[in-house]
Design a protein around this motif. Structure first.
Motif, PDB file in Angstrom:
ATOM      1  N   ASN A  83      11.056  -2.148  65.323  1.00  0.00           N
ATOM      2  CA  ASN A  83      12.402  -2.696  65.187  1.00  0.00           C
ATOM      3  C   ASN A  83      13.459  -1.607  65.331  1.00  0.00           C
ATOM      4  O   ASN A  83      14.489  -1.800  65.988  1.00  0.00           O
ATOM      5  N   ALA A 103      11.226  -4.610  69.141  1.00  0.00           N
ATOM      6  CA  ALA A 103      10.791  -5.855  68.500  1.00  0.00           C
ATOM      7  C   ALA A 103      11.410  -7.069  69.177  1.00  0.00           C
ATOM      8  O   ALA A 103      12.494  -6.983  69.761  1.00  0.00           O
ATOM      9  N   SER A 121      15.693  -9.272  65.985  1.00  0.00           N
ATOM     10  CA  SER A 121      16.495  -8.205  65.390  1.00  0.00           C
ATOM     11  C   SER A 121      16.334  -8.303  63.869  1.00  0.00           C
ATOM     12  O   SER A 121      16.949  -9.138  63.219  1.00  0.00           O
ATOM     13  N   TYR A 122      15.466  -7.443  63.319  1.00  0.00           N
ATOM     14  CA  TYR A 122      15.116  -7.541  61.903  1.00  0.00           C
ATOM     15  C   TYR A 122      15.967  -6.609  61.050  1.00  0.00           C
ATOM     16  O   TYR A 122      16.287  -5.496  61.453  1.00  0.00           O
TER      17      TYR A 122
END
Length: 327
Positions: free
Chosen positions: A57, A62, A65-66
């Motif tokens: 991320n 990733a 979008s964390y």
């Protein structure tokens, strides 16, 4: 230089500029299509499986979008889930069921991420089987949670009744007391087990509770950690959640296959304080990814055992079918 050449050159230059703009716009559109998702993980084994995804991320690789939070308390994660402040969380299995019951069934469980991590440690050499616990005093942390009920279940199944259990509030507090010689027999989880063994060679792992559990229980695994998500997030972003589970499974596989590299990430992201200790603890943390029907079957049996021991341990009721995300 003739006019025809200038015309061709001008058109070619415009084509390159237009192509570059289109490519840039395409990249921006691809980036903007990522779904925002807030994820909470806990320090210790239940958080370790996520570290490769956390790194992915940070590098922008990733699928979503964390925003990751590393929390020290399962109660804090529970509150954030119920209040809608986070979308996905790694939690102890009993806490996951409690969140379901206390949030008007607003969460689902999607995977087991940690199996048994409990051990009986002894300063000495008097314990080699569960029957050897008879008449002894065991100090433990985790009262009202899986450690208490797992130990009680194993003792019950082995017909051992005359055992005194004294509880301390924190795993770290008990580990410190054991190393200091204030306690001789203790029930602890990883990574505290490894930390204690590294500090004091006179302390040994007397019993692995996962092995003892499996000797007396064949229908329910000792499932200690899991992945849950708010139902509204799953329903509103089904493809994003599916992508998260795929990436999380890949993260678990990376963790188990690359222990040294994982240990560095575990320290970097604050899951454990020391990479060297993490490297020794990770192989003992039973980090897995069990989903679908396998996950559901394992948890249903486990929750039945916890409910029988104390309904409050899972929030007062067995979860309904809608708790289990099996897609």
């Amino acid at each position: 230089m003739n006019k025809q050449f200038l015309k061709v050159f001008f058109l070619f230059a415009c084509f390159l500029i237009f192509s570059g703009c289109t490519s840039s716009q395409s990249q921006q559109q691809t980036t903007s299509q990522k779904t925002d998702a807030s994820v909470a993980v806990l320090k210790g084994p239940t958080g370790i499986g996520a570290v490769w995804l956390m790194q992915s991320n940070d590098t922008g690789a990733a699928s979503n979008s964390y925003t990751f939070e590393v929390l020290s308390s399962a109660d804090e994660a529970m509150a954030k889930l119920i209040q809608g402040e986070i979308d996905i969380a790694a939690l102890p299995t009993n806490v996951a069921a409690a969140v379901y019951n206390k949030s008007e069934q607003e969460v689902s469980v999607a995977a087991i991420n940690t199996l048994g991590v409990l051990s009986i440690l002894e300063r000495g050499n008097t314990i080699s089987s569960v029957s050897d616990l008879a008449g002894k005093t065991i100090f433990s942390s985790g009262q009202g949670a899986v450690p208490e009920y797992a130990l009680q279940y194993i003792l019950q199944k082995n017909g051992i009744e005359n055992v005194t259990i004294q509880y301390m509030t924190e795993h770290a507090e008990l580990a410190t007391a054991l190393v200091a010689g204030e306690v001789n027999i203790a029930l602890l989880p990883e990574p505290n087990v490894t930390a204690v063994l590294l500090k004091d060679s006179s302390i040994r792992k007397a019993l692995d509770l996962t092995q003892e559990w499996n000797k007396v229980e064949t229908n329910a695994q000792l499932a200690m950690g899991c992945i849950v998500a708010r139902k509204d997030f799953i329903e509103n972003h089904p493809e994003a959640f599916s992508a998260f589970l795929q990436e999380y499974e890949a993260s678990v596989n990376y963790v188990n296959d690359n222990v040294s590299d994982t240990a560095v990430l575990v320290e970097q992201y604050g899951i454990m304080d020391s990479a060297s200790a993490a490297e020794k603890a990770i192989p003992n943390c039973n980090i897995v990814f069990l989903s679908g029907q396998e996950m559901k079957t394992a948890l249903e049996g486990f929750y039945n055992i916890l409910f029988t021991a104390n309904p409050k341990s899972i929030g007062g009721a067995l979860p309904n079918e809608d708790f289990y995300y099996t897609k």
